[in-house]
Design a protein around this motif. Sequence first.
Motif, mmCIF file in Angstrom:
data_model
loop_
_atom_site.group_PDB
_atom_site.id
_atom_site.type_symbol
_atom_site.label_atom_id
_atom_site.label_comp_id
_atom_site.label_asym_id
_atom_site.label_seq_id
_atom_site.Cartn_x
_atom_site.Cartn_y
_atom_site.Cartn_z
ATOM 1 N N TYR A 87 0.823 -1.211 0.000
ATOM 2 C CA TYR A 87 0.000 0.000 0.000
ATOM 3 C C TYR A 87 0.857 1.261 0.000
ATOM 4 O O TYR A 87 0.555 2.217 -0.721
ATOM 5 C CB TYR A 87 -0.949 0.020 1.195
ATOM 6 C CG TYR A 87 -2.071 -0.994 1.131
ATOM 7 C CD1 TYR A 87 -2.588 -1.453 -0.077
ATOM 8 C CD2 TYR A 87 -2.648 -1.483 2.293
ATOM 9 C CE1 TYR A 87 -3.620 -2.373 -0.125
ATOM 10 C CE2 TYR A 87 -3.695 -2.393 2.252
ATOM 11 C CZ TYR A 87 -4.173 -2.828 1.049
ATOM 12 O OH TYR A 87 -5.202 -3.732 1.003
ATOM 13 N N LYS A 88 1.921 1.271 0.801
ATOM 14 C CA LYS A 88 2.800 2.452 0.841
ATOM 15 C C LYS A 88 3.399 2.727 -0.539
ATOM 16 O O LYS A 88 3.453 3.873 -0.987
ATOM 17 C CB LYS A 88 3.934 2.246 1.854
ATOM 18 C CG LYS A 88 3.508 2.373 3.284
ATOM 19 C CD LYS A 88 4.692 2.115 4.200
ATOM 20 C CE LYS A 88 4.332 2.242 5.649
ATOM 21 N NZ LYS A 88 5.470 1.899 6.532
ATOM 22 N N THR A 89 3.861 1.681 -1.192
ATOM 23 C CA THR A 89 4.453 1.838 -2.518
ATOM 24 C C THR A 89 3.426 2.345 -3.520
ATOM 25 O O THR A 89 3.705 3.260 -4.303
ATOM 26 C CB THR A 89 5.052 0.507 -2.998
ATOM 27 O OG1 THR A 89 6.065 0.113 -2.071
ATOM 28 C CG2 THR A 89 5.649 0.633 -4.393
ATOM 29 N N LEU A 90 2.236 1.772 -3.489
ATOM 30 C CA LEU A 90 1.199 2.175 -4.436
ATOM 31 C C LEU A 90 0.713 3.599 -4.181
ATOM 32 O O LEU A 90 0.362 4.306 -5.124
ATOM 33 C CB LEU A 90 0.036 1.186 -4.410
ATOM 34 C CG LEU A 90 0.363 -0.201 -4.965
ATOM 35 C CD1 LEU A 90 -0.820 -1.154 -4.770
ATOM 36 C CD2 LEU A 90 0.782 -0.139 -6.419
ATOM 37 N N ILE A 91 0.721 4.029 -2.926
ATOM 38 C CA ILE A 91 0.377 5.426 -2.624
ATOM 39 C C ILE A 91 1.363 6.351 -3.325
ATOM 40 O O ILE A 91 0.978 7.378 -3.884
ATOM 41 C CB ILE A 91 0.366 5.679 -1.095
ATOM 42 C CG1 ILE A 91 -0.864 5.038 -0.457
ATOM 43 C CG2 ILE A 91 0.402 7.181 -0.783
ATOM 44 C CD1 ILE A 91 -0.824 4.987 1.066
#
Length: 152
Positions: A112-116
């Motif tokens: 999720y952090k990467t996709l944000i």
Amino acid sequence: MEIKTFGELIDWTRDLHQHLARCLGHCATLHEEERARALLDYLASHEAELAQIVTEFENQGDAKAMDTRVYDYLSHNPVKTHRTCEKPYEKLDFECICHEVFDFHDQIIDLYKTLIGIAVIPEAKELLESLLTMEKNESMRLAHQIGRMEDL
């Protein structure tokens, strides 16, 4: 599963939590150690609850965000878990079970952090930030509950 949109990403995340819930529940019935069985039962119910929470994100998510394309991040950095569940948790002790489950959640949080960081539209970024917050909060709740189990 090939994931092309954020909606499909949410489906995939829900499926991961559901699969883990079934796997943990199945292994709980087979584990020899009572303490590990109790942990597996708790984790199975927690993962099933998480699958329901993720479903709500899908039901309430912004249509524009859900239809937004996810670039091929997942094909290069897949989440590693016991997807086939050939009774691996049945053979692990309490601490190893905890390690495996927290590692699974950490991978989802990192995803999720990467996709944000690569989300293009604000609605998709907001959706991912909400999913990230939920996953972090649930991981903290899980850690707290497992800590209480260890005290027993």
